[in-house]
Enzyme design. Sequence first.
Site: not given
Ligand SMILES: NC(=O)C1=CN([C@@H]2O[C@H](COP(=O)(O)OP(=O)(O)OC[C@H]3O[C@@H](n4cnc5c(N)ncnc54)[C@H](O)[C@@H]3O)[C@@H](O)[C@H]2O)C=CC1
Ligand SMILES: CC(=O)[C@H](N)C(=O)O
Length: 373
Positions: A66, A90, A195, A225
């Site tokens: 995302q 991916r 998580y 987010i």
């Molecule tokens: N989106 C949100 O609301 C929030 C996100 N975060 C953190 O921000 C970061 C990014 O979040 P998003 O983009 O939403 O996560 P997402 O779940 O959309 O993307 C995570 C990515 O990690 C990749 N991935 C999975 N296994 C992998 C591996 N072995 N090697 C390399 N890549 C791998 C996936 O293919 C995916 O594209 C994360 O660490 C998340 O915990 C924290 C709080 C809120």
């Molecule tokens: C707030 C986060 O870390 C994420 N969007 C989730 O809901 O797991």
Amino acid sequence: MSIVKNLSRTLTQLLQSPGCGCQTSIVPVRCIGVSPRQVTSDASFHSVSFSETDHPRVLITGGLGQLGVGLAKLLRKRFGKNNVILSDIRKPPDDVFYNGPFIYSDILDYKNLREIVVNNRITWLFHYSALLSAVGEANVPLARAVNITGLHNILDIAAEHSLRLFVPSTIGAFGPTSPRNPTPDLCIQRPRTIYGVSKVHAELMGEYYHYRYGLDFRCLRYPGIISADSQPGGGTTDYAVQIFHDAIKNGKFQCNLKSDTRLPMMYIDDCLKATLDVMEAPAASFSMRTYNISAMSFSPEELVQEVKKHIPELQVTYNVDAVRQAIADSWPMNFDDSNARRDWGWKHDFDLSELVTTMFNILGSDSRVAQIN
Ligand SMILES: NC(=O)C1=CN([C@@H]2O[C@H](COP(=O)(O)OP(=O)(O)OC[C@H]3O[C@@H](n4cnc5c(N)ncnc54)[C@H](O)[C@@H]3O)[C@@H](O)[C@H]2O)C=CC1
Ligand SMILES: CC(=O)[C@H](N)C(=O)O
């Protein structure tokens, strides 16, 4: 014995030199770049320091989720297209593949990760790979591997190659015994999801590597987010993105959280701005290495009311998902981010009404703004 004496003399000189930037109260090994993982001598300490280049050379892991593509766009504007490499396991869509460097990288493959960092002379790393809260509960072994073992690889590579490392944490790093309204930076953290546990581990390990090895670790705890042009990856806060798509597509939305479940949220532009700001902030401005950031807090019912100003006929039903509801009930309702605001000038731009209007401007060519006056 004479080697020890020499080393001790060198260390004393280093600690007394004004350029060292180390305080004597802090474990001094950071000044001599001790590596946390045994690597062959020819592979260690070949990093190009930031001052040797015009711009940082950036790697983003998990960049196709995302947040990663938006982050790459922002960083490429600032540092130049070819200085920012997106990576993931991916296959990238065309628009991502043709818009800047993309590379395959599995964070569980330590050697491959190191090769990428060395060959591309990476100086800044944004570590976005993770399994989020709901998908993590559905596959705990994988979440443990990606979120914990993967993080260990990242920390070691970053320490060995003197990278500036950003790792996002989350509101999910808190649990039912944390103060929830508001939640300060420093308080009890006993999350009940894999998580959350992995994110507390990341915060603590990053801070430990900072003090033990001098790693320039920077961490923000993001709220949920909300973004228009990228889909969430399986979290508890996903409903707040899905509502926009469903409202526009068919005028109906089924919410998987109770109507009064209040959680901290943020528009993606604010999240990415904070991420770049904290990476560019002088280290001297930090009183800590892990900060809460906040923008707004709302419940599904309050979001629905705001969405209805644009699509008044929206029909909403509630079909509560027990796993997500239990998670949400253990998370902060409001986030106290006063330390980030004081230390490095964090300030959000989007409140709830601006967020909703912006989402419809981007997504909703056919959304209808109600006559509310
Ligand atoms: N989106 C949100 O609301 C929030 C996100 N975060 C953190 O921000 C970061 C990014 O979040 P998003 O983009 O939403 O996560 P997402 O779940 O959309 O993307 C995570 C990515 O990690 C990749 N991935 C999975 N296994 C992998 C591996 N072995 N090697 C390399 N890549 C791998 C996936 O293919 C995916 O594209 C994360 O660490 C998340 O915990 C924290 C709080 C809120
Ligand atoms: C707030 C986060 O870390 C994420 N969007 C989730 O809901 O797991």
